[in-house]
Design an enzyme around this catalytic site. Structure first.
Site, short mmCIF file in Angstrom:
data_model
loop_
_atom_site.label_atom_id
_atom_site.label_comp_id
_atom_site.label_asym_id
_atom_site.label_seq_id
_atom_site.Cartn_x
_atom_site.Cartn_y
_atom_site.Cartn_z
CG HIS A 153 -2.02 -1.04 1.12
ND1 HIS A 153 -3.00 -1.03 0.15
CD2 HIS A 153 -2.25 -2.14 1.88
CE1 HIS A 153 -3.81 -2.07 0.32
NE2 HIS A 153 -3.37 -2.76 1.37
NE ARG A 157 1.77 -4.82 3.65
CZ ARG A 157 0.66 -4.31 4.17
NH1 ARG A 157 -0.16 -5.09 4.89
NH2 ARG A 157 0.36 -3.04 4.01
CG ASP A 204 18.12 -11.94 -6.11
OD1 ASP A 204 18.44 -12.90 -5.39
OD2 ASP A 204 17.80 -12.06 -7.31
CD GLU A 249 -4.34 -9.03 4.41
OE1 GLU A 249 -4.51 -7.85 4.76
OE2 GLU A 249 -3.39 -9.38 3.68
CG ASP A 272 -7.09 -5.72 3.87
OD1 ASP A 272 -7.85 -5.38 2.96
OD2 ASP A 272 -5.90 -5.39 3.91
#
Length: 261
Positions: A50, A75, A89, A153, A179
Site C-alpha cells: 500500500h 511486505r 536478492d 486478513e 482488511d
C-alpha cells in the site's frame, strides 16, 4: 546492536516469541526511514503493498538501516515468487507476505524464499544479498536465517489457519485489522466485537501452534492492549500517520488571519 542479515537476530527473537516493538514505513524515503531507525524500534516494516516502494527506493532504505538496531521487514505487494526473489536478492531476509488464505499459498510463500531443491528461488551468484559474490557461503547459509511471516486478513485465511500453521518454514502470523474488519462486514471498524473476537481467535490458535503473532495499530491504547494480550511483534504506528499528525497539529497551533479580501 545492529540487526544484520546473517545471523538474523530478528528471526531468533521471533522464534523465541520475544516482545518486539515496530513501526510501519510508507513514505518511501531513506531519510525518514533512517530517522525511524535512530528512534530504536526493534523492527521497521517497509511496505510495498500500500505504498509506492520499489527496488530503487528500498535499497537506499536498507542502507539507511544497516547501522540501526531496527530489523528491516518488507511486505511485497503480493505473494508472488518473482517479487519475493527480487526482494531477497537486494538483501531482505525478513518478509511479511500479505493475504494468505490457504496452506497451499503458505507453501508457495516459503518455497519462493528457498533455493532448489527446497524451493523455487532463482539463483544469481552476484547480488547485493551475497555482497555481489563476495559472500561465497550465502546460498548454503541463508535458509536458516530467513524469516517468513504470513498475514491473515480474510475469512478464508481464518478458516484455513490451522493448516497454514502446520506449513514448515512459517515463522509467525500477522493480523491485518483493516482488511479483516472489511472482510467481516465492519469496514473501518477494527474495534468491532466480531473483529476483535476474530483477532483473539487467530492469536490463540497461532500461540497454540507455537507461533509468534503480530499486529498493526495507530491507536496507542489499542497497541498497549495488544501487548498486554500477549502479541509478540506489534507495530505501534506508521511514519505517514506520525508525520500527518505532527504537521496538522503544528499548523493548528498557529492559525493565520485568514484569506485577504
Amino acid at each position: 546492536m545492529a540487526y544484520t542479515a546473517l545471523p538474523n537476530s530478528f528471526r531468533r527473537d521471533i522464534l523465541a516469541r520475544r516482545r518486539l516493538i515496530g513501526c510501519w514505513s510508507s513514505l518511501t524515503s531513506h531519510i525518514t526511514t533512517e530517522i525511524l531507525g535512530q528512534a530504536g524500534f526493534d523492527w521497521i516494516l517497509l511496505d510495498c503493498e500500500h505504498a509506492p516502494n520499489d527496488l530503487t527506493t528500498l535499497i537506499p532504505q536498507l542502507m539507511a538501516l544497516k547501522d540501526s538496531r531496527s530489523a528491516p521487514v518488507v511486505r511485497p505487494p503480493a505473494n508472488d515468487p518473482v517479487l519475493i526473489k527480487r526482494l531477497l536478492d537486494i538483501g531482505f531476509v525478513n518478509l511479511l507476505l500479505p493475504f494468505i488464505e490457504s496452506a497451499a499459498a503458505a507453501q508457495r510463500a516459503v518455497a519462493a524464499t528457498r533455493y532448489p531443491p527446497l524451493g523455487i528461488r532463482g539463483v544469481s551468484n552476484a547480488q547485493r544479498c551475497n555482497r555481489y559474490g563476495a559472500h561465497a557461503e550465502y546460498a548454503q547459509q541463508i535458509h536458516e536465517h530467513l524469516c517468513v511471516l504470513l498475514q491473515i486478513e480474510s475469512r478464508a485465511g481464518i478458516d484455513a489457519l490451522d493448516e497454514i500453521l502446520q506449513v514448515p518454514g512459517v515463522d509467525g502470523i500477522f493480523i491485518g485489522p483493516a482488511d479483516l474488519s472489511a472482510a467481516l462486514g465492519h469496514f473501518g471498524d477494527p474495534g468491532h466485537r466480531e473483529v476483535q473476537a476474530a483477532i483473539a481467535d487467530i492469536h490463540a490458535r497461532s500461540h497454540a501452534a507455537g507461533k509468534a503473532v503480530g499486529i498493526l495499530t495507530v491507536v496507542e491504547a489499542d497497541a498497549r492492549r495488544y501487548i498486554e494480550q500477549g502479541f509478540e511483534f506489534v507495530a505501534v504506528g506508521t511514519d505517514q500517520a506520525l508525520f500527518r499528525s505532527a504537521t496538522q497539529g503544528l499548523r493548528e497551533r498557529f492559525p493565520s488571519d485568514g484569506p485577504m479580501e
